[in-house]
Design an enzyme around this catalytic site. Sequence first.
Site, PDB file in Angstrom:
ATOM      1  CB  CYS A 192       7.478  21.693  38.974  1.00 18.16           C
ATOM      2  SG  CYS A 192       5.865  22.167  38.357  1.00 18.16           S
ATOM      3  CG  HIS A 209       6.508  19.962  42.644  1.00 22.61           C
ATOM      4  ND1 HIS A 209       6.041  21.200  43.015  1.00 22.61           N
ATOM      5  CD2 HIS A 209       5.966  19.701  41.419  1.00 22.61           C
ATOM      6  CE1 HIS A 209       5.262  21.673  42.065  1.00 22.61           C
ATOM      7  NE2 HIS A 209       5.188  20.783  41.096  1.00 22.61           N
ATOM      8  CG  ASN A 246       1.904  22.382  40.559  1.00 18.11           C
ATOM      9  OD1 ASN A 246       2.802  23.047  41.076  1.00 18.11           O
ATOM     10  ND2 ASN A 246       2.108  21.609  39.508  1.00 18.11           N
TER      11      ASN A 246
HETATM   12  O1  UT7 Z   1       4.457  19.737  37.969  1.00 13.88           O
HETATM   13  C1  UT7 Z   1       4.121  19.243  36.738  1.00 13.88           C
HETATM   14  C2  UT7 Z   1       2.736  19.712  36.488  1.00 13.88           C
HETATM   15  N1  UT7 Z   1       1.841  18.786  35.916  1.00 13.88           N
HETATM   16  C3  UT7 Z   1       1.574  17.558  36.393  1.00 13.88           C
HETATM   17  O2  UT7 Z   1       2.174  17.029  37.273  1.00 13.88           O
HETATM   18  C4  UT7 Z   1       0.422  16.877  35.720  1.00 13.88           C
HETATM   19  C5  UT7 Z   1       0.482  15.390  35.789  1.00 13.88           C
HETATM   20  N2  UT7 Z   1      -0.742  14.811  35.248  1.00 13.88           N
HETATM   21  C6  UT7 Z   1      -1.890  14.868  35.921  1.00 13.88           C
HETATM   22  O3  UT7 Z   1      -1.929  15.333  37.023  1.00 13.88           O
HETATM   23  C7  UT7 Z   1      -3.082  14.243  35.275  1.00 13.88           C
HETATM   24  O4  UT7 Z   1      -2.760  13.772  33.983  1.00 13.88           O
HETATM   25  C8  UT7 Z   1      -4.310  15.221  35.187  1.00 13.88           C
HETATM   26  C9  UT7 Z   1      -4.882  15.427  36.549  1.00 13.88           C
HETATM   27  C10 UT7 Z   1      -3.905  16.544  34.579  1.00 13.88           C
HETATM   28  C11 UT7 Z   1      -5.393  14.610  34.299  1.00 13.88           C
HETATM   29  O5  UT7 Z   1      -5.759  13.339  34.786  1.00 13.88           O
HETATM   30  P1  UT7 Z   1      -5.847  12.085  33.794  1.00 13.88           P
HETATM   31  O6  UT7 Z   1      -6.302  10.959  34.616  1.00 13.88           O
HETATM   32  O7  UT7 Z   1      -4.527  11.942  33.103  1.00 13.88           O
HETATM   33  O8  UT7 Z   1      -6.989  12.530  32.821  1.00 13.88           O
HETATM   34  P2  UT7 Z   1      -6.978  12.677  31.227  1.00 13.88           P
HETATM   35  O9  UT7 Z   1      -6.185  13.871  30.812  1.00 13.88           O
HETATM   36  O10 UT7 Z   1      -6.638  11.370  30.593  1.00 13.88           O
HETATM   37  O11 UT7 Z   1      -8.483  12.963  30.956  1.00 13.88           O
HETATM   38  C12 UT7 Z   1      -9.519  11.997  31.281  1.00 13.88           C
HETATM   39  C13 UT7 Z   1     -10.839  12.623  30.943  1.00 13.88           C
HETATM   40  C14 UT7 Z   1     -10.883  13.231  29.548  1.00 13.88           C
HETATM   41  O12 UT7 Z   1     -12.189  13.030  29.050  1.00 13.88           O
HETATM   42  P3  UT7 Z   1     -12.504  11.811  28.025  1.00 13.88           P
HETATM   43  O13 UT7 Z   1     -11.605  12.048  26.853  1.00 13.88           O
HETATM   44  O14 UT7 Z   1     -12.175  10.567  28.786  1.00 13.88           O
HETATM   45  O15 UT7 Z   1     -13.953  11.996  27.753  1.00 13.88           O
HETATM   46  C15 UT7 Z   1     -10.668  14.699  29.806  1.00 13.88           C
HETATM   47  O16 UT7 Z   1     -11.251  15.505  28.779  1.00 13.88           O
HETATM   48  O17 UT7 Z   1     -11.104  13.712  31.852  1.00 13.88           O
HETATM   49  C16 UT7 Z   1     -11.391  14.895  31.109  1.00 13.88           C
HETATM   50  N3  UT7 Z   1     -10.911  16.044  31.856  1.00 13.88           N
HETATM   51  C17 UT7 Z   1     -11.645  16.619  32.831  1.00 13.88           C
HETATM   52  N4  UT7 Z   1     -12.852  16.346  33.311  1.00 13.88           N
HETATM   53  C18 UT7 Z   1     -13.308  17.116  34.311  1.00 13.88           C
HETATM   54  C19 UT7 Z   1      -9.714  16.682  31.769  1.00 13.88           C
HETATM   55  N5  UT7 Z   1      -9.673  17.670  32.659  1.00 13.88           N
HETATM   56  C20 UT7 Z   1     -10.834  17.655  33.324  1.00 13.88           C
HETATM   57  C21 UT7 Z   1     -11.377  18.423  34.380  1.00 13.88           C
HETATM   58  N6  UT7 Z   1     -12.603  18.118  34.840  1.00 13.88           N
HETATM   59  N7  UT7 Z   1     -10.691  19.428  34.921  1.00 13.88           N
END
Ligand code: UT7
Length: 331
Positions: free
Chosen positions: A113, A258, A288
């Site tokens: 990125c 970004h 992204n």
């Molecule tokens: O350029 C660098 C690239 N990457 C980034 O910048 C990523 C930065 N991080 C993020 O953008 C966020 O962490 C995400 C958007 C990827 C995830 O959001 P979050 O609020 O951190 O969610 P999480 O990973 O803590 O997951 C929360 C819940 C989980 O379920 P449980 O364990 O609470 O039941 C996940 O399994 O959401 C679930 N989950 C989803 N649900 C629906 C994870 N991905 C998804 C999805 N749809 N796509």
Amino acid sequence: MIRSRILGVGKYLPEKRVTNFDLAKMFNTSDEWIRKRTGIVERRFAEEGVYCSDLALEASKEALKNAGMKAEDLDFIIFATLSPDHLFPGNGCYLQPKMGLSEIGCMDIRNQCSGFVYSLATADAFVKTGMYKRILVVGAEVHSSGLNFTDEGRDVAVIFGDGAGAVIVGPSDDPSRGILSNHLHADGSFADILHLIMFDISKKPCLTHEMLDQGCLWPKMKGKEVFRVAVTKIPEVIQEALKANDLKVEDVDLFIPHQANLRINQFAAAALGVPEEKFYSNIQRYGNTTAASLPIALCEALDEGLIKEGSIVVFVAFGAGFTWGATVMRW
Ligand code: UT7
């Protein structure tokens, strides 16, 4: 001192739009979850048979046209990507003949990125030393072939999109205009927080059926950890970059961050006390696009009239590695 500046910009987005609703038909996710957590509404996916260098070609042609130049005017190519056509040679070498060129040097920058910020800094240094005068800097990604569209990969699969953006960098006739400074950082102790194993060179052979069965083909991310560090490092490197130029946050006309997650950028803007409208955002439409996100955003900000001659523009990026950086420009 010679100062370099961006002489032309171009972008290319594949036509195929993939909405959050489309993804929800493939695995367990929802439009509401994706919008709320990331701001993304839709992204573009390249069709089967399209290479990353093909997207780059279109963006590069537009950048040349915008600069009033021909491909033959270029004397160097810097290609930023994490989704190259093949492992080697680098994508600059695939792009060069597609542009009808030969002989000029090509190099790839693999900084995810932050790839575009690192590439721009490299081009700036080449121009400042007088080594090259017309450098194509292109960022392009085809993520859609490398995402795991199942429940297991959904955290990563919803955030990435395909696209390309390009700029032409050359000497500025007006020494007050152009790239004022670049600030590049990395912390490799976070390397396995966001990575794609694909193969393991310590193994003989480096790729086995067993590794494939275990999912080595898919990127792995600890999203919360990326988020946590990103919201600290983005404001930090912006402050560093402004301080180096004796500028204040209020002096900046437009921040182009970004586009990884709308919430990351909202947090960063709030931490700096910058109104959200000064933190450019188009992640809603493209997701992204990694190394392509900054030049695509730059093109759109210019089209929207948000940047004028003399505007202070700050690029900032953060991503896998972790790597991060900022560029300050007077347009
Ligand atoms: O350029 C660098 C690239 N990457 C980034 O910048 C990523 C930065 N991080 C993020 O953008 C966020 O962490 C995400 C958007 C990827 C995830 O959001 P979050 O609020 O951190 O969610 P999480 O990973 O803590 O997951 C929360 C819940 C989980 O379920 P449980 O364990 O609470 O039941 C996940 O399994 O959401 C679930 N989950 C989803 N649900 C629906 C994870 N991905 C998804 C999805 N749809 N796509």
